[in-house]
Scaffold this active site. Structure first.
Site, short mmCIF file in Angstrom:
data_model
loop_
_atom_site.label_atom_id
_atom_site.label_comp_id
_atom_site.label_asym_id
_atom_site.label_seq_id
_atom_site.Cartn_x
_atom_site.Cartn_y
_atom_site.Cartn_z
N SER A 194 -24.46 5.01 34.35
CA SER A 194 -23.92 5.56 35.58
C SER A 194 -24.89 6.61 36.14
CB SER A 194 -22.53 6.14 35.32
OG SER A 194 -21.85 6.40 36.51
N ARG A 242 -9.98 13.09 41.01
CA ARG A 242 -10.13 12.35 39.76
C ARG A 242 -9.27 11.09 39.77
NH1 ARG A 242 -13.98 11.88 35.90
NH2 ARG A 242 -13.12 11.68 33.79
N ASP A 258 -17.39 -4.41 36.59
CA ASP A 258 -17.63 -3.10 37.20
C ASP A 258 -17.53 -3.21 38.72
OD1 ASP A 258 -18.54 -0.59 37.95
OD2 ASP A 258 -20.24 -0.60 36.58
N HIS A 313 -16.19 -0.19 34.93
CA HIS A 313 -17.33 0.71 34.79
C HIS A 313 -17.27 1.51 33.49
CE1 HIS A 313 -20.69 3.12 36.11
NE2 HIS A 313 -19.99 4.24 36.01
N ASP A 314 -16.09 1.92 33.07
CA ASP A 314 -15.95 2.68 31.82
C ASP A 314 -16.30 1.88 30.58
OD1 ASP A 314 -15.32 5.12 32.88
OD2 ASP A 314 -13.17 5.03 32.44
#
Length: 351
Positions: free
Chosen positions: A135, A201, A289, A318-319
């Site tokens: 990232s 967040r 992702d 993505h994580d």
């Protein structure tokens, strides 16, 4: 392991031309530099992580993992703007004696790398055997490999890109709108913008995971539930979790730094810049992702001269680069055993 601090007393000039009078950089090291000085692994961390890579990248980094302190000298440094030991918006502004807050100068990925170059010089690290990051960490690693082409031997780029996309910038701007909508953000206090950060967040989580991830992990067991949904509770919980360990001002500036990422700036374009990378490079993309689509990693693979490519088929989105550590270990091990010899190769797809 406690965080160490490197203090640079000179004038630190940012890409914008603005200056910081001295900076501090928090960092962690693990293991020992060997006699040949060829066991350095430098980790570039992502947006809200910190220099304790053994804490947030377990399964890949740790005493029993692939990157362990018995074999490697591992370094991870906090980025500019991070509240974990590096100069940031809550640091005291020497001109006022008060925290910078929104007066902190905007900075770029290149500025983050510049600070880490100073740290590497301080630690007398002339060669980095493996430089890696995912990232925003991958953005740093890529920039560094272009700025100092001969310092980096092996480069591992995970779920990252050559320039931050309009899609990614839009996500970040939406988060900043949420932060700025919190009236306490402009007031300039240590906990200013906390509610806005919580909302930001929550927005970010939607880009870190995806539809399928939420469908599996936040699925309701009953058709009779009309409110208090798992997905809603999850968003609130994760938002507050970040508020408890971060601050809105650092998040604001770090998101802007991510937006600034473009290796082609001042180098004649992205393709030309990627062609400058000399390191043997492994590019890893995650099929699910949505924030850094796999097309972005395929682009890196096509334009970095000595590169290999691997695809992770993870439903975590993505994580996945923080979670699929077993698969990452397999592909990294394979790459490090492969003699690239200046050719573009493709590693076996991870099923």
């Amino acid at each position: 392991m406690s965080t160490q601090t490197f203090t640079y007393t000179g004038t630190f000039e940012l890409e914008s031309g603005r200056k910081l009078q001295g900076i501090e950089v928090g960092y962690n090291t693990y293991g020992t530099l060997n006699k040949n000085r060829d066991n350095v692994v430098w980790v570039c961390h992502a947006l809200t992580a910190n220099s304790d890579v053994f804490d947030w990248w377990k399964g890949l980094f740790g005493p029993e993992d692939h990157f362990n302190p018995d074999e490697y000298f591992i370094i991870c440094a906090n980025v500019l703007g991070s509240p974990y030991g590096t100069v940031n918006p809550l640091s005291n502004n020497p001109a006022t004696g008060q925290p910078y807050f929104l007066a902190f100068p905007e900075y770029t990925i290149r500025d983050i790398v510049k600070a880490h170059q100073l740290l590497a010089d301080h630690l007398a690290i002339d060669k980095i055997e493996i430089l890696l990051g995912g990232s925003l960490g991958g953005q740093q690693a890529l920039e560094w490999s272009i700025i100092e082409q001969d310092r980096i031997k092996n480069l591992i780029l995970i779920a990252t890109n050559a320039n931050h996309s309009p899609w990614g910038i839009a996500f970040n701007e939406s988060q900043r709108l949420a932060i700025n909508a919190d009236r306490t953000f402009q007031a300039g206090s240590i906990d200013g913008g906390a509610k806005g950060l919580k909302a930001a967040r929550s927005i970010a989580l939607l880009s870190y995971r995806n539809y399928k991830t939420y469908g599996i992990t936040q699925h309701e067991d009953s058709d009779e539930i009309p409110e208090s949904f798992k997905a809603a509770s999850y968003q609130n919980y994760q938002g507050q979790k970040l508020v408890n360990r971060f601050n809105a001002y650092s998040y604001w500036f770090l998101s802007k730094a991510m937006d600034s990422h473009n290796v082609g700036r001042g180098r004649g374009g992205v393709d030309k810049a990627l062609g400058l990378v000399k390191a043997r490079t492994l590019v890893i993309g995650i099929k699910s992702d949505v924030l850094f689509p796999i097309e972005e990693q395929q682009y890196l693979f096509r334009h970095i001269p000595k590169s290999a490519f691997a695809e992770l088929d993870s439903f975590y989105g993505h994580d996945g680069f923080l979670i699929e550590t077993e698969d990452l270990t397999k592909v990294i091990t394979s790459f490090l055993k492969t003699d690239v010899k200046g050719k573009i190769i493709e590693l076996q797809k991870i099923a």
